[in-house]
Design a protein around this motif. Sequence first.
Motif, PDB file in Angstrom:
ATOM      1  N   ALA A 154       0.827  -1.208   0.000  1.00  0.00           N
ATOM      2  CA  ALA A 154       0.000   0.000   0.000  1.00  0.00           C
ATOM      3  C   ALA A 154       0.866   1.264   0.000  1.00  0.00           C
ATOM      4  O   ALA A 154       0.619   2.196  -0.773  1.00  0.00           O
ATOM      5  N   THR A 155       1.893   1.287   0.811  1.00  0.00           N
ATOM      6  CA  THR A 155       2.793   2.440   0.882  1.00  0.00           C
ATOM      7  C   THR A 155       3.523   2.622  -0.443  1.00  0.00           C
ATOM      8  O   THR A 155       3.660   3.740  -0.943  1.00  0.00           O
ATOM      9  N   HIS A 156       3.964   1.521  -1.029  1.00  0.00           N
ATOM     10  CA  HIS A 156       4.667   1.572  -2.316  1.00  0.00           C
ATOM     11  C   HIS A 156       3.751   2.139  -3.409  1.00  0.00           C
ATOM     12  O   HIS A 156       4.164   2.975  -4.209  1.00  0.00           O
ATOM     13  N   LEU A 157       2.507   1.688  -3.430  1.00  0.00           N
ATOM     14  CA  LEU A 157       1.559   2.168  -4.437  1.00  0.00           C
ATOM     15  C   LEU A 157       1.293   3.667  -4.285  1.00  0.00           C
ATOM     16  O   LEU A 157       1.345   4.418  -5.262  1.00  0.00           O
ATOM     17  N   VAL A 158       1.027   4.101  -3.061  1.00  0.00           N
ATOM     18  CA  VAL A 158       0.733   5.513  -2.810  1.00  0.00           C
ATOM     19  C   VAL A 158       1.952   6.378  -3.144  1.00  0.00           C
ATOM     20  O   VAL A 158       1.822   7.436  -3.756  1.00  0.00           O
ATOM     21  N   ASN A 159       3.138   5.920  -2.765  1.00  0.00           N
ATOM     22  CA  ASN A 159       4.366   6.675  -3.064  1.00  0.00           C
ATOM     23  C   ASN A 159       4.634   6.779  -4.560  1.00  0.00           C
ATOM     24  O   ASN A 159       5.388   7.646  -4.995  1.00  0.00           O
ATOM     25  N   ASN A 160       4.044   5.875  -5.349  1.00  0.00           N
ATOM     26  CA  ASN A 160       4.244   5.900  -6.797  1.00  0.00           C
ATOM     27  C   ASN A 160       3.040   6.454  -7.542  1.00  0.00           C
ATOM     28  O   ASN A 160       2.825   6.149  -8.720  1.00  0.00           O
ATOM     29  N   GLY A 161       2.225   7.239  -6.846  1.00  0.00           N
ATOM     30  CA  GLY A 161       1.167   7.979  -7.516  1.00  0.00           C
ATOM     31  C   GLY A 161      -0.186   7.302  -7.628  1.00  0.00           C
ATOM     32  O   GLY A 161      -1.107   7.855  -8.223  1.00  0.00           O
ATOM     33  N   VAL A 162      -0.353   6.123  -7.070  1.00  0.00           N
ATOM     34  CA  VAL A 162      -1.658   5.451  -7.107  1.00  0.00           C
ATOM     35  C   VAL A 162      -2.539   6.119  -6.054  1.00  0.00           C
ATOM     36  O   VAL A 162      -2.086   6.404  -4.943  1.00  0.00           O
ATOM     37  N   SER A 163      -3.783   6.382  -6.400  1.00  0.00           N
ATOM     38  CA  SER A 163      -4.682   7.063  -5.469  1.00  0.00           C
ATOM     39  C   SER A 163      -5.004   6.179  -4.278  1.00  0.00           C
ATOM     40  O   SER A 163      -4.908   4.954  -4.335  1.00  0.00           O
ATOM     41  N   PHE A 164      -5.443   6.821  -3.189  1.00  0.00           N
ATOM     42  CA  PHE A 164      -5.847   6.066  -1.990  1.00  0.00           C
ATOM     43  C   PHE A 164      -7.011   5.147  -2.310  1.00  0.00           C
ATOM     44  O   PHE A 164      -7.073   4.025  -1.808  1.00  0.00           O
ATOM     45  N   LYS A 165      -7.940   5.600  -3.133  1.00  0.00           N
ATOM     46  CA  LYS A 165      -9.096   4.790  -3.501  1.00  0.00           C
ATOM     47  C   LYS A 165      -8.675   3.529  -4.244  1.00  0.00           C
ATOM     48  O   LYS A 165      -9.126   2.429  -3.927  1.00  0.00           O
ATOM     49  N   GLU A 166      -7.790   3.675  -5.238  1.00  0.00           N
ATOM     50  CA  GLU A 166      -7.317   2.505  -5.995  1.00  0.00           C
ATOM     51  C   GLU A 166      -6.526   1.565  -5.088  1.00  0.00           C
ATOM     52  O   GLU A 166      -6.665   0.343  -5.182  1.00  0.00           O
ATOM     53  N   THR A 167      -5.727   2.127  -4.205  1.00  0.00           N
ATOM     54  CA  THR A 167      -4.953   1.309  -3.266  1.00  0.00           C
ATOM     55  C   THR A 167      -5.896   0.553  -2.340  1.00  0.00           C
ATOM     56  O   THR A 167      -5.712  -0.637  -2.089  1.00  0.00           O
TER      57      THR A 167
END
Length: 170
Positions: A154-167
């Motif tokens: 989750a942290t990796h996704l958010v740090n790479n621009g993925v939205s909180f909703k998609e995560t």
Amino acid sequence: VYKVIEWKLASVPKFIPYEDARRLISAVDRNTLKGKRDYLMLLLMLQLGLRANEVIQLRMEDIFLRKGELFVRETKTNRERVLPLTNELADAIVDYLRHRQPETPQRHVFIRSVPPYTPLSCSSTLGTVVRKYIRETGIQTPTFGTHQLRHTLATHLVNNGVSFKETADI
């Protein structure tokens, strides 16, 4: 004097850097059946964010290699979901299933690597696997639990621009 309110879930979840998590997974000896199994379980937690119990409960009919999908039924929230399989995950699934004991009638994907070939019965088994590889690699982690791999994704996704909703959907 007023007491400062400390909200239970207000802090950042405990995670490890994604590079350390990849190093953890690469430490697995994939030349053995147990190593193939451990590698796949760790990969499912790190790449798809599955909970330990969701990994343990996976069944053969939940894997759709031709479609590149994994169906997750037994969830904490009782909401079934379909997740995409990466090439790395698909290869790991095929490698593990080819070497798994063929004579077992078990429909669960993950079974014991020694007789009796029964399904892994408890999600704490994954905790033992994660702890083993953390100790072997010497990675500094905030906890030794399986959930930190979910938080790492989750942290990796958010740090790479993925939205909180998609995560959150993943």
